[in-house]
Design a protein around this motif. Sequence first.
Motif, mmCIF file in Angstrom:
data_model
loop_
_atom_site.group_PDB
_atom_site.id
_atom_site.type_symbol
_atom_site.label_atom_id
_atom_site.label_comp_id
_atom_site.label_asym_id
_atom_site.label_seq_id
_atom_site.Cartn_x
_atom_site.Cartn_y
_atom_site.Cartn_z
ATOM 1 N N UNK A 95 0.831 -1.202 0.000
ATOM 2 C CA UNK A 95 0.000 0.000 0.000
ATOM 3 C C UNK A 95 0.867 1.253 0.000
ATOM 4 N N UNK A 96 0.317 2.309 -0.548
ATOM 5 C CA UNK A 96 0.972 3.596 -0.402
ATOM 6 C C UNK A 96 0.805 4.056 1.040
ATOM 7 N N UNK A 97 1.698 4.909 1.472
ATOM 8 C CA UNK A 97 1.623 5.400 2.854
ATOM 9 C C UNK A 97 0.335 6.161 3.116
ATOM 10 N N UNK A 98 -0.190 6.810 2.096
ATOM 11 C CA UNK A 98 -1.378 7.648 2.292
ATOM 12 C C UNK A 98 -2.643 6.828 2.565
ATOM 13 N N UNK A 99 -2.644 5.544 2.220
ATOM 14 C CA UNK A 99 -3.863 4.736 2.419
ATOM 15 C C UNK A 99 -3.641 3.562 3.370
ATOM 16 N N UNK A 100 -2.393 3.329 3.754
ATOM 17 C CA UNK A 100 -2.085 2.190 4.619
ATOM 18 C C UNK A 100 -2.882 2.272 5.910
ATOM 19 N N UNK A 101 -3.510 1.165 6.263
ATOM 20 C CA UNK A 101 -4.322 1.116 7.469
ATOM 21 C C UNK A 101 -5.770 1.518 7.254
ATOM 22 N N UNK A 102 -6.072 2.092 6.096
ATOM 23 C CA UNK A 102 -7.457 2.506 5.796
ATOM 24 C C UNK A 102 -8.047 1.704 4.643
ATOM 25 N N UNK A 103 -7.216 1.338 3.681
ATOM 26 C CA UNK A 103 -7.686 0.595 2.506
ATOM 27 C C UNK A 103 -7.183 -0.844 2.587
ATOM 28 N N UNK A 104 -7.928 -1.751 1.961
ATOM 29 C CA UNK A 104 -7.519 -3.155 1.928
ATOM 30 C C UNK A 104 -7.798 -3.732 0.548
ATOM 31 N N UNK A 105 -6.790 -4.364 -0.023
ATOM 32 C CA UNK A 105 -6.923 -4.985 -1.334
ATOM 33 C C UNK A 105 -7.015 -6.495 -1.156
ATOM 34 N N UNK A 106 -7.863 -7.123 -1.954
ATOM 35 C CA UNK A 106 -8.018 -8.579 -1.916
ATOM 36 C C UNK A 106 -8.448 -9.049 -3.299
ATOM 37 N N UNK A 107 -8.443 -10.354 -3.509
ATOM 38 C CA UNK A 107 -8.849 -10.866 -4.810
ATOM 39 C C UNK A 107 -9.537 -12.210 -4.647
ATOM 40 N N UNK A 108 -10.380 -12.514 -5.642
ATOM 41 C CA UNK A 108 -11.041 -13.803 -5.746
ATOM 42 C C UNK A 108 -10.798 -14.287 -7.166
ATOM 43 N N UNK A 109 -9.819 -15.151 -7.329
ATOM 44 C CA UNK A 109 -9.455 -15.587 -8.679
ATOM 45 C C UNK A 109 -10.549 -16.421 -9.333
ATOM 46 N N UNK A 110 -11.380 -17.057 -8.534
ATOM 47 C CA UNK A 110 -12.491 -17.827 -9.107
ATOM 48 C C UNK A 110 -13.504 -16.903 -9.782
ATOM 49 N N UNK A 111 -13.543 -15.652 -9.337
ATOM 50 C CA UNK A 111 -14.474 -14.672 -9.909
ATOM 51 C C UNK A 111 -13.774 -13.655 -10.796
ATOM 52 N N UNK A 112 -12.455 -13.839 -11.013
ATOM 53 C CA UNK A 112 -11.687 -12.898 -11.836
ATOM 54 C C UNK A 112 -11.854 -11.456 -11.340
ATOM 55 N N UNK A 113 -11.814 -11.294 -10.042
ATOM 56 C CA UNK A 113 -12.125 -9.995 -9.455
ATOM 57 C C UNK A 113 -11.126 -9.635 -8.360
ATOM 58 N N UNK A 114 -10.729 -8.375 -8.369
ATOM 59 C CA UNK A 114 -9.942 -7.786 -7.286
ATOM 60 C C UNK A 114 -10.789 -6.704 -6.634
ATOM 61 N N UNK A 115 -10.697 -6.637 -5.316
ATOM 62 C CA UNK A 115 -11.472 -5.662 -4.553
ATOM 63 C C UNK A 115 -10.539 -4.664 -3.889
ATOM 64 N N UNK A 116 -11.060 -3.461 -3.699
ATOM 65 C CA UNK A 116 -10.365 -2.462 -2.894
ATOM 66 C C UNK A 116 -11.387 -1.897 -1.917
ATOM 67 N N UNK A 117 -11.200 -2.244 -0.659
ATOM 68 C CA UNK A 117 -12.069 -1.735 0.394
ATOM 69 C C UNK A 117 -11.513 -0.407 0.890
ATOM 70 N N UNK A 118 -12.315 0.629 0.809
ATOM 71 C CA UNK A 118 -11.917 1.972 1.216
ATOM 72 C C UNK A 118 -12.647 2.319 2.509
ATOM 73 N N UNK A 119 -11.906 2.484 3.583
ATOM 74 C CA UNK A 119 -12.486 2.839 4.875
ATOM 75 C C UNK A 119 -11.934 4.178 5.352
ATOM 76 N N UNK A 120 -12.633 4.780 6.296
ATOM 77 C CA UNK A 120 -12.192 6.047 6.890
ATOM 78 C C UNK A 120 -11.816 7.059 5.806
ATOM 79 N N UNK A 121 -12.702 7.197 4.861
ATOM 80 C CA UNK A 121 -12.408 8.062 3.717
ATOM 81 C C UNK A 121 -12.307 9.527 4.130
ATOM 82 N N UNK A 122 -11.412 10.221 3.459
ATOM 83 C CA UNK A 122 -11.199 11.648 3.668
ATOM 84 C C UNK A 122 -11.337 12.346 2.319
ATOM 85 N N UNK A 123 -11.595 13.665 2.334
ATOM 86 C CA UNK A 123 -11.772 14.374 1.047
ATOM 87 C C UNK A 123 -10.581 14.213 0.088
ATOM 88 N N UNK A 124 -9.401 14.057 0.643
ATOM 89 C CA UNK A 124 -8.211 13.894 -0.199
ATOM 90 C C UNK A 124 -8.210 12.580 -0.972
#
Length: 122
Positions: free
Chosen positions: A59-88
């Motif tokens: 992760x980049x330092x600006x999102x570490x601890x707030x965002x989480x990346x994961x994948x499901x290869x059976x669904x050909x999909x990668x997810x990005x969970x965005x938490x504690x969002x800020x205007x930036x």
Amino acid sequence: VQLQACGGGLVQAGGSLRLSCVASGFTFSSYAVGWFRQAPGKEREFVAHINAAGVTTYYSDSVKGRFAISRDNAKNTVYLQLNSLIPEDTAVYYCAARRYVGSSSRWDYNYWGRGTLVTVSS
């Protein structure tokens, strides 16, 4: 080859969103996926990446601890969970793919999808 990012929207500061990147036309399980974002008037910047097996993430330092990346290869999909969002965090978010190992450099990716807009209001 196609990558389609979706899940963006308007959210208040402190809120959450989950982005999805759905792939088709190539052997998805052999490719690492990165998320990048581009805010108005700014360069496209790295957010997170995950390797082909889904074991290693970065992760980049600006999102570490707030965002989480994961994948499901059976669904050909990668997810990005965005938490504690800020205007930036407001930007168009893009997913991209390259063979096996992720990279924080946008120049290392072979395939790109259209972005999805995330807007965080204060």
